[in-house]
Design a protein around this motif. Structure first.
Motif, mmCIF file in Angstrom:
data_model
loop_
_atom_site.group_PDB
_atom_site.id
_atom_site.type_symbol
_atom_site.label_atom_id
_atom_site.label_comp_id
_atom_site.label_asym_id
_atom_site.label_seq_id
_atom_site.Cartn_x
_atom_site.Cartn_y
_atom_site.Cartn_z
ATOM 1 N N LYS A 99 45.387 73.878 -12.990
ATOM 2 C CA LYS A 99 45.038 75.136 -12.322
ATOM 3 C C LYS A 99 44.368 76.044 -13.341
ATOM 4 N N GLY A 100 43.168 76.494 -13.007
ATOM 5 C CA GLY A 100 42.484 77.454 -13.858
ATOM 6 C C GLY A 100 41.822 76.868 -15.083
ATOM 7 N N ILE A 101 41.796 75.554 -15.199
ATOM 8 C CA ILE A 101 41.109 74.931 -16.338
ATOM 9 C C ILE A 101 40.659 73.536 -15.915
ATOM 10 N N SER A 102 39.514 73.140 -16.419
ATOM 11 C CA SER A 102 38.994 71.812 -16.073
ATOM 12 C C SER A 102 39.567 70.781 -17.037
ATOM 13 N N GLY A 103 39.457 69.521 -16.662
ATOM 14 C CA GLY A 103 39.930 68.444 -17.527
ATOM 15 C C GLY A 103 39.233 68.463 -18.877
ATOM 16 N N GLU A 104 37.911 68.673 -18.864
ATOM 17 C CA GLU A 104 37.162 68.677 -20.136
ATOM 18 C C GLU A 104 37.618 69.820 -21.038
ATOM 19 N N ASN A 105 37.774 70.981 -20.413
ATOM 20 C CA ASN A 105 38.189 72.138 -21.210
ATOM 21 C C ASN A 105 39.605 71.980 -21.754
ATOM 22 N N LEU A 106 40.461 71.351 -20.981
ATOM 23 C CA LEU A 106 41.823 71.130 -21.465
ATOM 24 C C LEU A 106 41.801 70.191 -22.664
ATOM 25 N N SER B 175 48.889 74.760 -16.121
ATOM 26 C CA SER B 175 47.848 75.768 -16.299
ATOM 27 C C SER B 175 48.010 76.382 -17.685
ATOM 28 N N THR B 176 47.056 77.209 -18.058
ATOM 29 C CA THR B 176 47.172 77.844 -19.367
ATOM 30 C C THR B 176 47.967 79.143 -19.227
ATOM 31 N N ALA B 177 48.618 79.531 -20.280
ATOM 32 C CA ALA B 177 49.361 80.795 -20.301
ATOM 33 C C ALA B 177 49.325 81.331 -21.732
ATOM 34 N N GLU B 178 49.224 82.651 -21.852
ATOM 35 C CA GLU B 178 49.154 83.260 -23.189
ATOM 36 C C GLU B 178 50.436 83.063 -23.976
ATOM 37 N N ASP B 179 51.506 83.504 -23.368
ATOM 38 C CA ASP B 179 52.809 83.359 -24.007
ATOM 39 C C ASP B 179 53.872 83.482 -22.926
ATOM 40 N N LEU B 180 55.124 83.357 -23.322
ATOM 41 C CA LEU B 180 56.190 83.363 -22.327
ATOM 42 C C LEU B 180 56.287 84.680 -21.551
ATOM 43 N N PRO B 181 56.253 85.830 -22.232
ATOM 44 C CA PRO B 181 56.324 87.091 -21.470
ATOM 45 C C PRO B 181 55.205 87.224 -20.439
#
Length: 261
Positions: free
Chosen positions: A35-42, A118-124
């Motif tokens: 979610k929110g990122i493509s396979g290549e970008n991941l 998906s990507t996330a900055e940090d836990l908070p």
DNA sequence: CTAGATGTTAAGGT
DNA sequence: CACCTTAACATCTA
């Protein structure tokens, strides 16, 4: 079978397999999982780097790559992590494969594809974005009572509401209510502080015990109802026959004798 | 063949 | 307005 106790074991596997191990390649078999990122970008994001830390919060596994960069893994209904060695066959329903320099592979498996990464900055940031309440392991008895007190939905729906308490799902909600001897359809309004306190006690006990028993749902000790999750089974206290009803649209197993309406 | 399965969330209702 | 309930999502198995 991903509720909080299961997540703890995914984290242990993740830590053993992935922490500080250089990532060789990420292969995405099912795009829908991302979610929110493509396979290549991941792949580009992870390749050549290594995860630094991980944390379980509710039903989420947050894995930190570097400051302000990480992944949020959610396992949906059928998601899990599986480790396979070099040249070993991929498990069925393998969706995303993290391959490391030592040729080990950590595989995100999810039959029903309801889980996601998906990507996330940090836990908070993750907690804020997903609007999660306190983690079921950390919430104090006082806070728990305060959070639930003035709801009016059924106890079971409220226990499963991730924005109130994060980590309790359908199966463990049934277990907690069985041990507290409270009918799953009871409205919170019908419960006093002592009953909410009792639910908190049982919640702690159920999570602790599930962890002790490796979150195995077959080998739980005497008095647990999870192994009897089928209609017509005799309840572990020998009191009644397990019944199946719907609560909040979810299958709910309970003992009508132990848990009076 | 149909129903149901561990979760989340948008949409509709009270 | 805040809260509650339901349906839908994708796939496999009993």
């Amino acid at each position: 079978m991903p509720e909080l106790p299961d997540l703890i074991f995914y984290k242990r596997l993740f830590d053993k397999t992935a922490l500080n191990k250089k990532i060789k390649h990420v292969e995405v078999k099912a795009k829908g999982i991302l979610k929110g990122i493509s396979g290549e970008n991941l792949n580009a994001l992870l390749k050549g780097k290594a995860f630094q830390s991980s944390a379980v919060y509710g039903k989420h596994l947050f894995t930190e790559l570097e400051k302000k960069t990480g992944l949020d893994m959610h396992f949906g209904m059928t998601g899990k992590l599986i480790l396979i060695g070099k040249d070993e066959e991929l498990p069925k329903s393998a969706r995303v494969i993290f391959e490391f320099d030592n040729d080990e592979k950590l595989v995100f498996v999810d039959q029903r594809k309801i889980g996601y990464i998906s990507t996330a900055e940090d836990l908070p940031a993750l907690i804020a974005e997903k609007k999660l309440g306190p983690d079921a392991r950390d919430v104090s008895k006082e806070e728990f009572i305060k959070l639930l007190k003035d709801k009016r939905a059924s106890v079971k729906s409220v226990l499963m509401d991730q924005s109130l308490i994060a980590g309790i799902g359908n199966v463990y909600a049934d277990e907690i209510l069985f041990q507290a001897k409270i009918h799953p359809l009871k409205s919170i309004r019908e419960l006093g502080d002592e009953e909410l306190a009792l639910i908190w006690d049982k919640m702690k006990h159920v999570i602790d015990t599930a962890l002790k028993y490796q979150a195995s749902r077959k080998k739980l000790p005497q008095g647990f109802v999870i192994p009897f999750r089928k209609k017509g089974a005799t309840c572990p206290n020998g009191n009644g026959k397990i019944e199946l009803i719907k609560v909040g649209g979810r299958s709910t197993y309970f003992c009508p004798v132990c848990q009076k309406q």
